[in-house]
Write a protein that holds these residues in place. Structure first.
Motif, PDB file in Angstrom:
ATOM      1  N   SER A 358     -17.688  10.638   9.572  1.00 46.72           N
ATOM      2  CA  SER A 358     -16.532  10.596   8.667  1.00 46.72           C
ATOM      3  C   SER A 358     -15.821   9.252   8.752  1.00 46.72           C
ATOM      4  O   SER A 358     -15.318   8.729   7.748  1.00 46.72           O
ATOM      5  CB  SER A 358     -15.563  11.734   8.991  1.00 46.72           C
ATOM      6  N   GLU A 359     -15.794   8.664   9.961  1.00 44.25           N
ATOM      7  CA  GLU A 359     -15.139   7.349  10.119  1.00 44.25           C
ATOM      8  C   GLU A 359     -15.919   6.276   9.364  1.00 44.25           C
ATOM      9  O   GLU A 359     -15.324   5.432   8.672  1.00 44.25           O
ATOM     10  CB  GLU A 359     -15.050   6.970  11.607  1.00 44.25           C
ATOM     11  N   LYS A 360     -17.247   6.311   9.483  1.00 43.49           N
ATOM     12  CA  LYS A 360     -18.067   5.338   8.757  1.00 43.49           C
ATOM     13  C   LYS A 360     -17.914   5.523   7.247  1.00 43.49           C
ATOM     14  O   LYS A 360     -17.843   4.553   6.497  1.00 43.49           O
ATOM     15  CB  LYS A 360     -19.542   5.476   9.150  1.00 43.49           C
ATOM     16  N   GLU A 361     -17.857   6.770   6.835  1.00 45.70           N
ATOM     17  CA  GLU A 361     -17.722   7.049   5.399  1.00 45.70           C
ATOM     18  C   GLU A 361     -16.427   6.443   4.854  1.00 45.70           C
ATOM     19  O   GLU A 361     -16.424   5.827   3.782  1.00 45.70           O
ATOM     20  CB  GLU A 361     -17.734   8.557   5.169  1.00 45.70           C
ATOM     21  N   GLU A 362     -15.346   6.607   5.585  1.00 51.41           N
ATOM     22  CA  GLU A 362     -14.063   6.038   5.148  1.00 51.41           C
ATOM     23  C   GLU A 362     -14.144   4.521   5.026  1.00 51.41           C
ATOM     24  O   GLU A 362     -13.660   3.940   4.048  1.00 51.41           O
ATOM     25  CB  GLU A 362     -12.949   6.423   6.136  1.00 51.41           C
ATOM     26  N   ARG A 363     -14.771   3.882   6.018  1.00 48.84           N
ATOM     27  CA  ARG A 363     -14.887   2.422   5.990  1.00 48.84           C
ATOM     28  C   ARG A 363     -15.764   1.965   4.824  1.00 48.84           C
ATOM     29  O   ARG A 363     -15.461   0.976   4.157  1.00 48.84           O
ATOM     30  CB  ARG A 363     -15.452   1.898   7.318  1.00 48.84           C
ATOM     31  N   VAL A 364     -16.871   2.690   4.599  1.00 49.83           N
ATOM     32  CA  VAL A 364     -17.774   2.327   3.498  1.00 49.83           C
ATOM     33  C   VAL A 364     -17.063   2.428   2.157  1.00 49.83           C
ATOM     34  O   VAL A 364     -17.127   1.510   1.327  1.00 49.83           O
ATOM     35  CB  VAL A 364     -19.034   3.230   3.520  1.00 49.83           C
ATOM     36  N   ILE A 365     -16.362   3.528   1.928  1.00 49.23           N
ATOM     37  CA  ILE A 365     -15.663   3.717   0.648  1.00 49.23           C
ATOM     38  C   ILE A 365     -14.599   2.649   0.463  1.00 49.23           C
ATOM     39  O   ILE A 365     -14.450   2.073  -0.632  1.00 49.23           O
ATOM     40  CB  ILE A 365     -15.039   5.128   0.578  1.00 49.23           C
ATOM     41  N   ALA A 366     -13.861   2.348   1.532  1.00 51.27           N
ATOM     42  CA  ALA A 366     -12.807   1.321   1.444  1.00 51.27           C
ATOM     43  C   ALA A 366     -13.406  -0.036   1.106  1.00 51.27           C
ATOM     44  O   ALA A 366     -12.869  -0.789   0.268  1.00 51.27           O
ATOM     45  CB  ALA A 366     -12.031   1.262   2.762  1.00 51.27           C
ATOM     46  N   ARG A 367     -14.550  -0.368   1.740  1.00 50.12           N
ATOM     47  CA  ARG A 367     -15.171  -1.676   1.484  1.00 50.12           C
ATOM     48  C   ARG A 367     -15.753  -1.745   0.064  1.00 50.12           C
ATOM     49  O   ARG A 367     -15.681  -2.784  -0.586  1.00 50.12           O
ATOM     50  CB  ARG A 367     -16.263  -1.950   2.515  1.00 50.12           C
ATOM     51  N   ILE A 368     -16.328  -0.640  -0.408  1.00 49.57           N
ATOM     52  CA  ILE A 368     -16.860  -0.630  -1.774  1.00 49.57           C
ATOM     53  C   ILE A 368     -15.736  -0.900  -2.771  1.00 49.57           C
ATOM     54  O   ILE A 368     -15.875  -1.713  -3.701  1.00 49.57           O
ATOM     55  CB  ILE A 368     -17.545   0.719  -2.076  1.00 49.57           C
ATOM     56  N   LYS A 369     -14.596  -0.232  -2.575  1.00 47.74           N
ATOM     57  CA  LYS A 369     -13.461  -0.428  -3.485  1.00 47.74           C
ATOM     58  C   LYS A 369     -12.940  -1.862  -3.428  1.00 47.74           C
ATOM     59  O   LYS A 369     -12.626  -2.467  -4.450  1.00 47.74           O
ATOM     60  CB  LYS A 369     -12.339   0.550  -3.124  1.00 47.74           C
ATOM     61  N   GLU A 370     -12.870  -2.402  -2.208  1.00 47.52           N
ATOM     62  CA  GLU A 370     -12.293  -3.741  -2.041  1.00 47.52           C
ATOM     63  C   GLU A 370     -13.253  -4.839  -2.495  1.00 47.52           C
ATOM     64  O   GLU A 370     -12.851  -5.785  -3.187  1.00 47.52           O
ATOM     65  CB  GLU A 370     -11.922  -3.952  -0.569  1.00 47.52           C
ATOM     66  N   GLU A 371     -14.528  -4.726  -2.145  1.00 54.09           N
ATOM     67  CA  GLU A 371     -15.461  -5.831  -2.365  1.00 54.09           C
ATOM     68  C   GLU A 371     -16.191  -5.763  -3.705  1.00 54.09           C
ATOM     69  O   GLU A 371     -16.621  -6.793  -4.223  1.00 54.09           O
ATOM     70  CB  GLU A 371     -16.487  -5.864  -1.221  1.00 54.09           C
ATOM     71  N   LEU A 372     -16.356  -4.551  -4.264  1.00 55.81           N
ATOM     72  CA  LEU A 372     -17.126  -4.420  -5.499  1.00 55.81           C
ATOM     73  C   LEU A 372     -16.257  -4.093  -6.709  1.00 55.81           C
ATOM     74  O   LEU A 372     -16.738  -4.148  -7.844  1.00 55.81           O
ATOM     75  CB  LEU A 372     -18.205  -3.343  -5.335  1.00 55.81           C
ATOM     76  N   ASP A 373     -14.994  -3.734  -6.467  1.00 53.69           N
ATOM     77  CA  ASP A 373     -14.046  -3.441  -7.542  1.00 53.69           C
ATOM     78  C   ASP A 373     -14.647  -2.508  -8.600  1.00 53.69           C
ATOM     79  O   ASP A 373     -14.657  -2.815  -9.801  1.00 53.69           O
ATOM     80  CB  ASP A 373     -13.584  -4.749  -8.203  1.00 53.69           C
ATOM     81  N   PRO A 374     -15.136  -1.324  -8.199  1.00 53.74           N
ATOM     82  CA  PRO A 374     -15.772  -0.414  -9.164  1.00 53.74           C
ATOM     83  C   PRO A 374     -14.735   0.346  -9.982  1.00 53.74           C
ATOM     84  O   PRO A 374     -13.551   0.412  -9.625  1.00 53.74           O
ATOM     85  CB  PRO A 374     -16.553   0.530  -8.257  1.00 53.74           C
ATOM     86  N   ASP A 375     -15.197   0.941 -11.069  1.00 50.81           N
ATOM     87  CA  ASP A 375     -14.330   1.826 -11.840  1.00 50.81           C
ATOM     88  C   ASP A 375     -14.174   3.177 -11.138  1.00 50.81           C
ATOM     89  O   ASP A 375     -13.111   3.787 -11.172  1.00 50.81           O
ATOM     90  CB  ASP A 375     -14.908   2.048 -13.240  1.00 50.81           C
ATOM     91  N   THR A 376     -15.277   3.631 -10.528  1.00 54.82           N
ATOM     92  CA  THR A 376     -15.277   4.947  -9.875  1.00 54.82           C
ATOM     93  C   THR A 376     -16.105   4.903  -8.601  1.00 54.82           C
ATOM     94  O   THR A 376     -17.175   4.296  -8.572  1.00 54.82           O
ATOM     95  CB  THR A 376     -15.893   6.025 -10.794  1.00 54.82           C
ATOM     96  N   VAL A 377     -15.595   5.526  -7.552  1.00 59.90           N
ATOM     97  CA  VAL A 377     -16.378   5.783  -6.339  1.00 59.90           C
ATOM     98  C   VAL A 377     -16.117   7.229  -5.940  1.00 59.90           C
ATOM     99  O   VAL A 377     -14.961   7.644  -5.837  1.00 59.90           O
ATOM    100  CB  VAL A 377     -15.981   4.874  -5.158  1.00 59.90           C
TER     101      VAL A 377
END
Length: 448
Positions: A358-377
């Motif tokens: 769960s900790e890795k999942e939180e970090r992955v989602i946060a990095r995807i939002k910050e680094e890839l600027d997606p519309d949806t995750v």
């Protein structure tokens, strides 16, 4: 020359070892034997390897471990008593375990050495029993046999030079018994393969000695085209290709560790799965190529415990390096992925839940939002993967239609589908709670 590997159920007790000895004697070409640790004797029993892991965990947590060690010793004592062979091995096991626990090695190396004790001890027992009934036999430690591996505790990879060392076993006249599951680093450290690695050892040894056949003895007459706990009395598979077996093993077939066949595959050695309890049965032969069949589908496999990370961004297909950046985030978190179905503006990454905390999942989602600027995750949980497997599927018209029709009949929604990336399988992602109905519907469609 044949290499025969006997799994945990085949060596679970003295009665099973007597069957193993008869099988070895029945064919003079069975010259090299690889064994697992004793498995379950009955459904609620504990495998010896699991007992050894519990022992190690107790020691590392500074809890009493002596009772757990005694349980392991008693398990082997019952075997040596019933086979009427020396119980010197019992003292060797006790002294060996104590030596491992109080060595200066790292905890990871200690655990590897503990886990390997089951295979190592069983190989000694089988060799001693063969000698007691007049069969010329030798126990051979993997280091003596020449099985050298990378120093990755719990995940060893065989070193190429091992095959030249193993080839020298052809010169021996007696039966050679080798414990599976582990090898030695160049520095002399015992390192295990991943769990189920006795199959890997058998395949490595078969490739090394250039065997004419690698026999893998287990507790089923053959590979079935579907899990018999889901479908009653499923059809048996008489022949498979390496590619088909690899796909089926990956997706939940428990007959083989999914990496096990790679050495045999590279050496083009046929593999036969046979039943220790019914050795006269034909079994399933695994080869590099086979004749085309009227029904190209050979099996349906399923596995649960997957999640999907879904990422959507308008004009993703024009953004250079988007996929690489996404997978780099997973790599940085030491997460391997299984599949990446994608569209023009979206991509899903399928991951085994066991690979992401769960900790890795939180970090992955946060990095995807910050680094890839997606519309949806978003993250979708409780997924199952179903694989419809068979050589020649890519050149057969209408298979996808039949598969999707089966899901429709079972009233199951397909979350994702992936066929184009494989010549031998179609992958479907569905909700885990619907997996059994889906497998039964697919079996009915393709085999009945």
């Amino acid at each position: 020359m044949k290499v025969a590997k006997f799994g945990g159920s085949s060596v679970a007790n003295a009665e099973q070892l007597q069957k193993v000895a008869s099988i070895i004697q029945d064919d003079k070409d069975r010259k090299v034997i690889v064994v697992s640790a004793p498995g379950k004797r009955f459904s609620d029993d504990i495998k010896v390897t699991d007992m050894l892991i519990e022992l190690g965990e107790a020691f590392f947590n500074k809890q009493p471990y002596e009772q757990k060690l005694q349980a392991v010793l008693e398990r082997f004592q019952s075997i040596t008593n019933e086979l009427s062979i020396s119980d010197q091995i019992i003292k060797e096991i006790k002294d060996g375990v104590e030596g491992i626990l109080h060595s200066t090695d790292s905890d990871a190396l200690k655990m590897d050495a503990l886990k390997a004790t089951g295979e190592d001890s069983l190989a000694k027992v089988l060799s001693a029993y063969l000698q007691s009934i007049g069969v010329e036999s030798t126990y051979l430690n993997p280091q003596q046999a020449g099985i050298f591996v990378s120093e990755h505790p719990g995940g060893a990879q065989v070193l190429e030079e091992s095959y030249d060392h193993l080839y020298q076993l052809r010169e021996r006249n007696e039966i050679v018994v080798i414990p599976g599951f582990f090898g030695y680093s160049k520095e002399g450290k015992l390192i295990t393969f991943s769990r189920g690695g006795s199959d890997i050892t058998g395949s490595i040894v078969a490739a090394g000695v250039k065997a004419d056949l690698y026999e893998n003895f287990t507790d089923v007459d053959s590979v079935y085209c579907v899990n018999p706990t889901i479908v009653d009395n499923p059809k048996q598979i008489t022949s498979l290709t390496y590619k088909e077996m690899r796909e089926l093993s990956y997706a939940g077939f428990s007959v083989f560790h999914d990496e096990a066949l790679i050495p045999a595959f590279k050496a083009d050695i046929p593999v036969c799965i046979k039943n220790t309890n019914n050795p006269q049965a034909m079994g399933t032969i695994i080869v590099s190529k086979k004749e085309p069949q009227p029904n190209p589908v050979v099996g349906i496999a399923s596995d649960t415990g997957f999640i999907s990370i879904y990422v959507s961004k308008y004009l993703m297909n024009r953004e250079l390096g988007f996929g690489r950046k996404l997978l780099t985030i997973l790599e940085d978190e030491d997460i391997s992925f299984e599949h990446t179905p994608s569209g023009i503006d979206d991509i899903s990454v399928i991951i085994r839940e066991s690979n992401i905390t769960s900790e890795k999942e939180e970090r992955v989602i946060a990095r995807i939002k910050e680094e890839l600027d997606p519309d949806t995750v978003s993250v979708e949980r409780d997924l199952a993967l179903i694989m419809v497997v068979g050589e020649g599927m890519d050149s057969t018209v209408g298979l996808a239609d039949k598969a999707t029709h089966a899901f429709h009949q079972a009233k199951v929604n397909i979350e994702m589908m992936n066929q184009g990336s494989s010549e031998v399988s179609m992958m479907f992602g569905i909700k885990a709670e619907k997996v059994n109905e889906s497998v039964r519907a697919l079996y009915h469609m393709f085999f009945e």
